[in-house]
Design an enzyme around this catalytic site. Structure first.
Site, PDB file in Angstrom:
ATOM      1  N   ASP A  22       0.980  -1.354   0.106  1.00 43.15           N
ATOM      2  CA  ASP A  22      -0.167   0.018   0.055  1.00 43.15           C
ATOM      3  C   ASP A  22       1.040   1.197  -0.012  1.00 43.15           C
ATOM      4  OD1 ASP A  22      -3.003   1.046   0.519  1.00 43.15           O
ATOM      5  OD2 ASP A  22      -1.765   2.235   1.658  1.00 43.15           O
TER       6      ASP A  22
ATOM      7  N   GLU B 131      -4.665   2.578  -4.314  1.00 43.93           N
ATOM      8  CA  GLU B 131      -3.156   2.432  -4.035  1.00 43.93           C
ATOM      9  C   GLU B 131      -2.604   1.111  -3.557  1.00 43.93           C
ATOM     10  OE1 GLU B 131      -4.893   4.416  -0.477  1.00 43.93           O
ATOM     11  OE2 GLU B 131      -5.345   4.224  -2.589  1.00 43.93           O
TER      12      GLU B 131
END
Length: 318
Positions: free
Chosen positions: A189, A233
């Site tokens: 992430d 993301e």
């Protein structure tokens, strides 16, 4: 009885030359083979314009077989012979070799002519040039393959998408379970990505996603390994055949390669560059293990890494 006007009077067509003219004026190529001798008794002159071989060169079925592309030859000959022996009309598509070594797609439509006693007397048929049709079909298949590839590819970053991961992960899980080999996952992430978007804008944010994806894909570059974008993301590395130490090394390589990119991040709480947090885990799946449970476990490790300050990896539960 009312007589027809002169221009409506039927024309006698009992001369063989009339029928031959009709046959030889079509694009289809007529032919005839005597079954007993397996020799051509006729083939239309159009054959020379199509394949370059003169009609006189078509003597026996061997000439026909020898001029079939080697990849199509055996199956085509076997099929046509078997159907003819059974007295069944049939069609066959194959690539015919031209005199200049190129090939043309042919559709051979074959009719079996029987004698009064029911035995096969001859074969008659037509050859049709179907090259354009085959090329169109191949183009459609190619487009279908390209669309399928695109359907498994993330349009923004170019790496595999969630659909690809959801397809490959269960297959690799089953393989690892059957072979007893380890299977590793790394969930990644991007740290403070919302703040990055807010500060630099979504266009720059998309560019950031592409650069991070490229780094992760480079880190995962190994036969059978997969880098996929899960959404937003978040990314995942699927690493079959990789043990815990190998997975940790791979995860650290992701961090180092990203650091070398030196992507500025003025609003990050983990420094002045774009960084990532990673959850890492390895399993040798057993009969009682569940791939969804294992994925959740690695996801929890990712959030432990984020809770511990980001820009780090976590490979064990706290």
């Amino acid at each position: 009885m009312t007589s027809l006007p002169p221009h409506f009077q039927p024309v006698a067509c009992d001369e063989p030359g009339v029928y031959r003219t009709l046959l030889e004026s079509t694009k289809a190529i007529p032919w005839r083979i005597d079954w007993a001798t397996m020799r051509f008794t006729y083939i239309g002159p159009q054959i020379e314009a199509l394949l370059g071989w003169s009609p006189a060169s078509w003597q026996s079925v061997n000439d026909w077989a020898d001029r079939i592309h080697e990849e199509d030859r055996q199956k085509t000959v076997d099929f046509c012979v078997a159907q003819s022996q059974q007295g069944v009309d049939h069609e066959a598509d194959y690539r015919a070799i031209t005199r200049h070594g190129e090939y043309v797609w042919i559709r051979d439509v074959v009719h079996v002519v029987r004698r009064p006693d029911g035995s096969v007397g001859s074969l008659v048929g037509f050859m049709f040039d179907i090259t354009a049709r085959k090329q169109a079909e191949e183009k459609i298949l190619q487009l279908q393959r390209e669309l399928e590839i695109l359907s498994y590819r993330d349009s923004l970053t170019g790496v595999a998408n969630r659909r690809m991961f959801d397809t490959v992960y269960p297959a690799q899980w089953a393989k690892a379970r059957d072979t007893g080999h380890p299977l590793s996952l790394v969930i990644v992430d991007i740290d403070y990505f919302k703040q990055y978007n807010d500060h630099y804008g979504h266009v720059q944010g998309d560019e950031c996603l592409r650069r991070v994806a490229q780094v992760l894909d480079t880190a995962a570059s190994h036969p059978g390994h997969l880098c996929a974008r899960l959404g937003g993301e978040e990314f995942v590395l699927l690493l079959p055949g990789t043990d815990a130490e190998g997975a940790r090394i791979k995860a650290e390589r992701c961090r180092k390669l990203l650091a070398q990119e030196e992507i500025p991040h003025a609003r990050s709480g983990a420094g002045r560059l774009v960084t990532v947090s990673l959850g890492v885990g390895t399993i040798v799946p057993g009969a009682g293990d569940d791939p969804g449970v294992f994925l959740d476990r690695i996801d929890r490790r990712l959030y432990q890494a984020k809770s511990a300050g980001r820009d780090r990896l976590c490979d064990a539960e706290a």
